[in-house]
Design a protein around this motif. Structure first.
Motif, mmCIF file in Angstrom:
data_model
loop_
_atom_site.group_PDB
_atom_site.id
_atom_site.type_symbol
_atom_site.label_atom_id
_atom_site.label_comp_id
_atom_site.label_asym_id
_atom_site.label_seq_id
_atom_site.Cartn_x
_atom_site.Cartn_y
_atom_site.Cartn_z
ATOM 1 N N ILE A 104 0.864 -1.183 0.000
ATOM 2 C CA ILE A 104 0.000 0.000 0.000
ATOM 3 C C ILE A 104 0.903 1.237 0.000
ATOM 4 O O ILE A 104 1.878 1.285 0.751
ATOM 5 C CB ILE A 104 -0.889 0.045 1.264
ATOM 6 C CG1 ILE A 104 -1.718 -1.241 1.447
ATOM 7 C CG2 ILE A 104 -1.794 1.282 1.254
ATOM 8 C CD1 ILE A 104 -2.761 -1.490 0.413
ATOM 9 N N ILE A 105 0.545 2.219 -0.837
ATOM 10 C CA ILE A 105 1.259 3.506 -0.806
ATOM 11 C C ILE A 105 0.229 4.629 -0.715
ATOM 12 O O ILE A 105 -0.701 4.693 -1.530
ATOM 13 C CB ILE A 105 2.115 3.737 -2.067
ATOM 14 C CG1 ILE A 105 3.085 2.553 -2.312
ATOM 15 C CG2 ILE A 105 2.903 5.034 -1.955
ATOM 16 C CD1 ILE A 105 3.942 2.703 -3.573
ATOM 17 N N THR A 106 0.354 5.499 0.283
ATOM 18 C CA THR A 106 -0.559 6.631 0.379
ATOM 19 C C THR A 106 0.246 7.932 0.530
ATOM 20 O O THR A 106 1.382 7.909 0.995
ATOM 21 C CB THR A 106 -1.538 6.513 1.575
ATOM 22 O OG1 THR A 106 -0.800 6.600 2.806
ATOM 23 C CG2 THR A 106 -2.317 5.224 1.540
ATOM 24 N N ILE A 107 -0.379 9.039 0.143
ATOM 25 C CA ILE A 107 0.280 10.333 0.321
ATOM 26 C C ILE A 107 0.432 10.608 1.819
ATOM 27 O O ILE A 107 1.469 11.064 2.270
ATOM 28 C CB ILE A 107 -0.540 11.477 -0.334
ATOM 29 C CG1 ILE A 107 -0.611 11.270 -1.851
ATOM 30 C CG2 ILE A 107 0.059 12.840 0.000
ATOM 31 C CD1 ILE A 107 -1.487 12.286 -2.576
ATOM 32 N N ALA A 108 -0.633 10.322 2.573
ATOM 33 C CA ALA A 108 -0.583 10.613 4.000
ATOM 34 C C ALA A 108 -1.297 9.548 4.807
ATOM 35 O O ALA A 108 -2.118 8.792 4.278
ATOM 36 C CB ALA A 108 -1.232 11.978 4.272
ATOM 37 N N ALA A 109 -0.957 9.476 6.085
ATOM 38 C CA ALA A 109 -1.645 8.569 7.002
ATOM 39 C C ALA A 109 -1.943 9.298 8.306
ATOM 40 O O ALA A 109 -1.133 10.079 8.796
ATOM 41 C CB ALA A 109 -0.783 7.341 7.285
ATOM 42 N N ALA A 110 -3.143 9.042 8.840
ATOM 43 C CA ALA A 110 -3.514 9.569 10.141
ATOM 44 C C ALA A 110 -3.239 8.484 11.173
ATOM 45 O O ALA A 110 -3.763 7.384 11.072
ATOM 46 C CB ALA A 110 -4.981 9.948 10.137
#
Ligand SMILES: [Zn+2]
Length: 234
Positions: free
Chosen positions: A227-233
């Motif tokens: 998984i690749i995301t710009i941001a994570a909370a």
């Protein structure tokens, strides 16, 4: 001489058409693009490409068989990262997604990540939302990653479909939810089967959408999932 002329032209253009930083809203100047250098230097990174971050990974424990979750930035409400994500999603800035994708690809090159994957896929957007926005922000980010890492990406073999069930049949909350958001569907299994795939989204919060999409890919024979995301909370 030509370069100098271009520099003068850029300065003049910045004066006539001021461009603003999509993170802090101050003016960006000269070679700066989308985000000012001050913000680039100060936005909080997760560094999840150097080590797995338990608070991020645990969102998928027991739910999705994922090798590693890479999130570029740390999300916090009302922070700079939220401004960037908001601009990408709601201010008609698809090029921002590609720009951030290329930026993160530089970090992922530090661990030679490209050798781990065969294909990059953005989380598909519901058709109605795509028509409204004109682009899929996850695909724009994926496009930048693909260019930076030199790994192919695809927008046609994995889609989000809506199936219509009459209202009387949608008794459970689960089905009503599905009806609105649509379901993920692999329409070309040959593109997925046996592949090592990086599934890409803009922001990771609860992880439920990514979980659903990821399981659809694994169900279609995806061999390894990242998984690749710009941001994570977190
Ligand atoms: Zn800024």
């Amino acid at each position: 001489m030509k370069t100098r002329f271009k520099n003068y032209l850029d300065i003049l253009l910045d004066f006539v058409y001021p461009r603003i930083c999509l993170s802090c809203e101050k003016n960006v100047l000269g070679a700066e693009k989308h985000i000012c250098i001050e913000c680039i230097m100060s936005i909080p990174k997760t560094n999840s490409h150097f080590q797995q971050i338990e608070l991020i990974e645990r969102k998928f424990w027991g739910k999705l068989n994922v090798k590693h979750v890479y999130s570029f930035l740390k999300f916090s409400k009302k922070g700079k990262v939220q401004n960037i994500l908001h601009a990408l999603k709601y201010k008609n800035k698809p090029e921002l997604g590609e720009y951030i994708g290329k930026m993160y690809a530089n970090d992922l090159k530090e661990i030679d990540f490209a050798k781990n994957i065969d294909l990059i896929l953005g989380i598909p957007l519901h058709t109605d939302k795509f028509k409204l926005r004109g682009y899929n922000q996850a695909d724009e980010f994926a496009k930048g990653l693909s260019a930076g890492l030199n790994v192919p990406f695809d927008t046609t073999s994995f889609v989000r479909t809506t199936f219509t069930i009459s209202q009387t049949k949608t008794k459970s909350r689960f089905f009503r939810f599905k009806n609105i958001e649509g379901v993920f569907e692999v329409i070309d299994k040959s593109q997925i089967k046996g592949k090592r795939i990086a599934l890409v989204d803009d922001v990771l919060t609860t992880g439920s959408t990514i979980e659903e999409a990821g399981n659809a890919l694994l169900g279609a024979g995806c061999m390894e999932l990242y998984i690749i995301t710009i941001a994570a909370a977190y």
